[in-house]
Design a protein around this motif. Structure first.
Motif, mmCIF file in Angstrom:
data_model
loop_
_atom_site.group_PDB
_atom_site.id
_atom_site.type_symbol
_atom_site.label_atom_id
_atom_site.label_comp_id
_atom_site.label_asym_id
_atom_site.label_seq_id
_atom_site.Cartn_x
_atom_site.Cartn_y
_atom_site.Cartn_z
ATOM 1 N N GLY A 191 -7.660 3.702 -0.476
ATOM 2 C CA GLY A 191 -6.954 2.864 0.102
ATOM 3 C C GLY A 191 -7.799 1.363 0.044
ATOM 4 N N PRO A 234 0.738 -1.178 0.112
ATOM 5 C CA PRO A 234 0.087 -0.017 -0.059
ATOM 6 C C PRO A 234 0.857 1.434 -0.026
ATOM 7 C CG PRO A 234 0.104 -1.062 2.061
ATOM 8 C CD PRO A 234 0.503 -2.102 1.094
ATOM 9 N N THR A 235 1.825 1.197 0.603
ATOM 10 C CA THR A 235 2.630 2.509 0.729
ATOM 11 C C THR A 235 3.535 2.826 -0.486
ATOM 12 O OG1 THR A 235 3.086 2.344 3.147
ATOM 13 C CG2 THR A 235 4.662 3.775 1.927
ATOM 14 N N THR A 288 -2.826 3.618 4.610
ATOM 15 C CA THR A 288 -3.087 4.689 3.691
ATOM 16 C C THR A 288 -3.705 5.895 4.209
ATOM 17 O OG1 THR A 288 -3.745 2.943 1.958
ATOM 18 C CG2 THR A 288 -4.343 4.966 1.302
ATOM 19 N N ALA A 322 0.807 3.509 -3.374
ATOM 20 C CA ALA A 322 0.217 4.694 -3.071
ATOM 21 C C ALA A 322 1.079 5.967 -3.386
ATOM 22 C CB ALA A 322 -0.324 5.027 -1.556
#
Length: 478
Positions: A176, A154-155, A184, A158
């Motif tokens: 997210g 996710p990081t 997120t 993103a």
């Protein structure tokens, strides 16, 4: 509980969902579940920020804000590390690379790129009807961007979307993943509290609702969609986006092949194949989940893989020596287990693994041999620590099998001779290829796929140019 970031404010939602720790199955915290109205408010805020502020044209201000974001991410790195381990299940060792530390550097990369990038390009003067014309191209922000990310990184995903979008001058609504909302939302808090990024430029929402996702993909005020996730969802996004002819970036599924050439070292192949399929418990779109081996060397390689697996720890991702953590959810583990069972029923041999480990959502690294290259386990994305070993005869058949897929995201070739390995790699229709263990992953390296693995490229210079439109201008020379 963390808040949604909408038009510069951290706000609650009238409903919540729980985020589970995949290592224990226990609740970490509740996350706000955005309503359709809140999603529409986020789009409205992004539209206003793009249309009525100078964000899209003030490069110097964007660079200052992105520097603040980078510094804030570095400042909160250790908090983000612990949250990533707890919510995503990334082993601690991975957070020093693709799960956290490298993604933070993506922000720095695009900050520096924007500072030196030429948003105008002169064309040669031309003559028409006896008159001279000066011509040039201006590269402008694409507009309002919906960025929709999956749970597995996710990081990284993103920031690979938000950073180049901001560098280009776009405004963003970041959604997210339902399984990993807290990571997120933490990015949203950092942006709201520690940067001068204006209200509405970045909005962060989370929700498992299909209706909320449809707002972000169908709203007429959204100019562009950048999505990472499964190919079926990517097809749906293309369908919805086509109604307003939005610009679309898609990074979708993969079923990448690692080709072992007949002169390759079995130990090296075993190490690369095992470490890759075990990385984040196989929950990576670019994982090489098919191992193509010369038929006469299949048993040798499988035994070497078993030897490597004997030294790989499956367990608590918080431990420094753990390499294989849990799958993200019970649902994902059931999917993986069912695919392994069907593969065995279809004729594959279970060489090792195929077991659930409780508590939490762990699954043992699994090797299947004698796999039919046309079978489900060789064609469909598993998203678990499952390696399908496929035997072949000769380089031509290896390439044919590698390309026998609707996907074309990544791949790998290992052989004793670099030139031969590179020649084989060039015949594989995939967006990234590792040759003899080469690592292509870095902020400056374009990433994306051929065929149904997606459209466009993320990261690198082209990763920012995905968020730019080009306007050609001409003026009569007087």
């Amino acid at each position: 509980m963390k808040g949604l970031l909408i038009d510069g404010q951290l706000v609650e939602a009238p409903r919540t969902t729980v985020s589970l720790n995949p290592t224990t199955g226990e609740v970490i915290d509740e996350a706000p579940d955005a309503t359709v109205e809140q999603a529409e408010a986020a789009v409205k805020a992004a539209r206003r920020a793009f249309d009525t502020t100078d964000w899209s044209t003030n490069v110097e201000f964007r660079i200052r804000c992105m520097n603040q974001l980078y510094e804030a991410l570095v400042k909160h790195r250790e908090e983000l590390r612990e949250l990533t381990i707890a919510e995503v299940g990334h082993p601690r060792v991975m957070t020093y690379g693709a799960a956290l530390d490298v993604p933070i550097e993506i922000v720095k990369y695009y900050t520096e790129l924007a500072a030196g990038y030429s948003f105008t390009e002169d064309l040669p003067e031309t003559e028409s009807h006896g008159m001279r014309h000066r011509r040039w191209v201006e590269k402008e922000a694409a507009g309002v961007v919906s960025a929709i990310i999956p749970y597995n990184y996710p990081t990284q995903i993103a920031l690979a979307k938000v950073a180049p979008a901001l560098a280009a001058g776009c405004t963003v609504i970041l959604k997210g993943a339902p399984d990993t909302p807290l990571v997120t939302l933490a990015l949203g808090e950092i942006i709201a509290n520690e940067t001068d990024i204006p209200a509405g430029v970045v909005n962060v929402i989370t929700s498992p609702s299909v209706e909320v996702a449809e707002v972000l993909t169908s709203h007429p005020d959204v100019d562009m969609i950048t999505f990472t996730g499964s190919t079926p969802v990517g097809r749906r996004i293309m369908e919805v986006a086509s109604k307003t002819v939005k610009k679309v970036f898609l990074e979708l599924g993969g079923k990448s092949a690692l080709i072992m050439l007949d002169d390759a070292d079995a130990g090296m192949v075993a190490l690369v194949a095992t470490m890759t399929i075990c990385s984040h418990a196989g929950q990576g779109c670019a994982v090489t989940s098919r191992l193509l081996v010369p038929r006469e060397r299949q048993d040798e390689v499988v035994e070497a893989i078993k030897g490597v697996l004997a030294n790989i720890k499956v367990g608590n991702p918080a431990d420094e020596d753990t390499y294989v953590g849990p799958l993200v959810s019970a649902k994902q583990r059931e999917k993986v287990d069912a695919m392994v069972k069907r593969a065995v029923e279809a004729g594959a041999t279970l060489a090792i693994g195929g077991e659930k480990i409780d508590p939490g959502f762990f699954y043992t690294p699994t090797i299947l041999t004698n796999v039919d290259p046309d079978s489900e386990i060789a064609q469909d994305e598993v998203f678990g620590p499952v390696l399908a070993v496929i035997a072949y005869e000769g380089d031509d058949e290896a390439v044919e099998i590698a390309n026998n897929s609707i996907f074309g995201l990544s791949g790998s070739v290992i052989g004793a001779d670099d030139d031969r390995a590179i020649a084989v790699a060039r015949r594989i229709r995939s967006g990234t290829i590792s040759v003899n263990g080469g690592n292509w992953f870095a902020p400056d390296s374009p990433f994306g796929g051929y065929k149904q693995s997606g459209i466009g490229r993320e990261m690198g210079v082209v990763g920012m140019e995905e968020f730019l439109e080009r306007k050609t201008l001409a003026v009569l020379v007087r």
